[in-house]
Write an enzyme that holds these catalytic residues in place. Structure first.
Site, PDB file in Angstrom:
ATOM      1  N   GLY A 212      26.947  44.233 -70.329  1.00 45.78           N
ATOM      2  CA  GLY A 212      25.733  44.858 -70.729  1.00 45.78           C
ATOM      3  C   GLY A 212      25.021  43.961 -71.858  1.00 45.78           C
ATOM      4  O   GLY A 212      25.679  42.954 -72.106  1.00 45.78           O
ATOM      5  N   ASN A 213      24.156  44.705 -72.466  1.00 46.05           N
ATOM      6  CA  ASN A 213      23.509  43.949 -73.447  1.00 46.05           C
ATOM      7  C   ASN A 213      22.968  45.158 -74.539  1.00 46.05           C
ATOM      8  O   ASN A 213      22.974  46.187 -74.130  1.00 46.05           O
ATOM      9  CB  ASN A 213      22.375  43.097 -73.026  1.00 46.05           C
ATOM     10  N   HIS A 214      22.500  44.546 -75.739  1.00 42.67           N
ATOM     11  CA  HIS A 214      22.204  45.505 -76.795  1.00 42.67           C
ATOM     12  C   HIS A 214      20.576  45.877 -76.630  1.00 42.67           C
ATOM     13  O   HIS A 214      20.120  46.646 -77.434  1.00 42.67           O
ATOM     14  CB  HIS A 214      21.991  44.916 -78.165  1.00 42.67           C
TER      15      HIS A 214
END
Ligand code: CTP
Length: 402
Positions: A212-214
């Site tokens: 995923g990412n932030h």
């Protein structure tokens, strides 16, 4: 959220028996999240007390040009009040006040404020039936409308005189819905459908892990609110995000992976007028998702990744009438890269944020953007809150469309 949420409403009360209903009116506006200030004509205080209205509106009630406070004379600045308001409602509006408004008489604070107000003015007449039918009243109503004021017509029913007929002030609930629908019908994106993507995507490695990412989703959610506040019907397709949105014009569709987002976007794109893809879609996903949890071993683990489908580019390929906007988050050669994406993905505009700029990016509450249109014209904006940035983006789209 109501279109009146966060709006500043100035309520002018004149001396009619229907003034007693203004307590409910103030309550209704406050419940919808509006900020309310009240001006009363001196004679209207015989029908309802300023204390009731100041308590309900949580603001002082003004009636005269000067007020005494601790031996000091304070001037109630009608120009400031007129400029403060987003909307001015005069309810009840008596025949006397209507006629003075027609002629520009300003012998009280309410009338002086009316002459100074630059915002839309609504007026809800209230009087006995013969007064309402009188040619001079009809003339006042027509004249005031020709000046651009908006009439909230009186209704029929039993009047204070005991007579039955037209002249009753519209009920508070009806006044509020009248104003809400009037505002909504004049919004620039009324009747337009806007598709927005927001947040990250999660690409499953196994049943418990993902790539995923932030991305927080804040930017996309703020754009959804801004679009809905301009009257658009919004489809917000969001990856996993804690953001909340309460707006009757926004339909939220939750997705997890880039594939889910792709499918949802293609479902709604055809019927959209505008599509704004602000999601931070994962560029790669694991080639094979393990059906069982991958067990820890002492050796290194190598995972093969495969590109996800580029949703934005796929919409660019099938675009017909839609106004398609992409986002670009860059670290170097920002303008050049963003311009390349406009061409490559067949966009109408791109919103560029550079990670070189302090305050721009994923988890912050602020952003600093440059909007580049398909003619490659650049428009830089200051560092602002994401809510303000969202308004800039929507206003820019509206000016390009209208
Ligand atoms: N986007 C998308 N689908 C993807 C990847 C990105 O729809 N699989 C969209 C994003 O929502 C954004 C735009 O494409 O609107 C730009 O994404 P970005 O990752 O910056 O562009 P890329 O084309 O992936 O280029 P690069 O990673 O080389 O910067």
């Amino acid at each position: 959220m109501s279109v009146l949420g966060g709006k500043k409403i100035l309520l002018g009360i004149t001396a009619g028996i229907a003034a007693y209903k203004t307590a409910s009116l103030v309550r209704l506006f406050i419940k919808l999240g509006a900020d309310v200030k009240v001006i009363m004509t001196p004679a209207s205080k015989d029908f309802i007390t300023p204390l009731t209205l100041s308590t309900l509106s949580k603001n002082p009630v003004h009636s005269t040009f000067y007020e005494k406070e601790d031996e000091n004379e304070l001037w109630n600045n009608h120009v400031d009040l007129g400029l403060w308001a987003d909307y001015f409602l005069i309810a009840p509006a008596t025949a006397n006040t209507l006629s003075k408004m027609v002629n520009g008489t300003c012998n009280n604070l309410l009338l002086a404020t009316y002459l100074s107000a630059k915002c839309p003015v609504y007026f809800a007449p209230a009087m006995d039936l013969d007064m309402y039918m009188h040619p001079s009243t009809k003339n006042s109503l027509a004249k005031l409308q020709s000046f651009g004021n908006i009439l909230i017509p009186a209704t029929s029913g039993e009047l204070a005189s005991g007579l039955v007929g037209e002249g009753r002030m519209a009920e508070p609930e009806d006044i509020v819905s009248f104003i809400e629908s009037d505002i909504t019908s004049k919004l620039p994106l009324k009747g337009k459908k806007v598709l927005i993507t927001a947040g990250p995507t999660y690409e499953a490695i196994d049943p418990v892990r993902f790539i995923g990412n932030h991305s927080s989703g804040k930017m996309g959610f703020a754009i959804a609110s801004a679009a809905a506040n301009l009257g658009a019907e919004v489809i917000l397709i969001s990856g996993p995000s804690n953001q909340q949105i309460q707006h009757s014009f926004v339909k939220r569709i939750n997705v997890i992976s880039a594939d889910d987002m792709y499918t949802a976007c293609h479902k709604y794109f055809k019927e959209s007028d505008i599509a704004i893809l602000s999601a931070a879609v994962a560029d790669y996903k694991p080639k094979n998702k393990a059906d069982q949890k991958i067990k820890k071993k002492d050796t290194t683990l190598t995972m093969e990744l495969t590109p996800t489908k580029d949703i934005l580019a796929s919409l660019g390929e099938i675009k017909e009438h839609q106004f398609l906007v992409g986002f670009a988050l860059e670290t170097n050669n920002e303008i050049e890269n963003a311009k390349g994406k406009i061409k490559r993905k067949n966009l109408d505009a791109i919103v560029l944020n550079s990670l070189q700029d302090k305050g721009a990016g994923f988890a912050t509450n602020t952003n600093k953007i440059t909007i580049i249109d398909k003619n490659l014209i650049e428009k830089p904006f200051e560092l602002k809150s994401k809510v303000e940035v969202a308004k800039d983006i929507m206003n820019e789209i509206v000016t390009k469309l209208i």
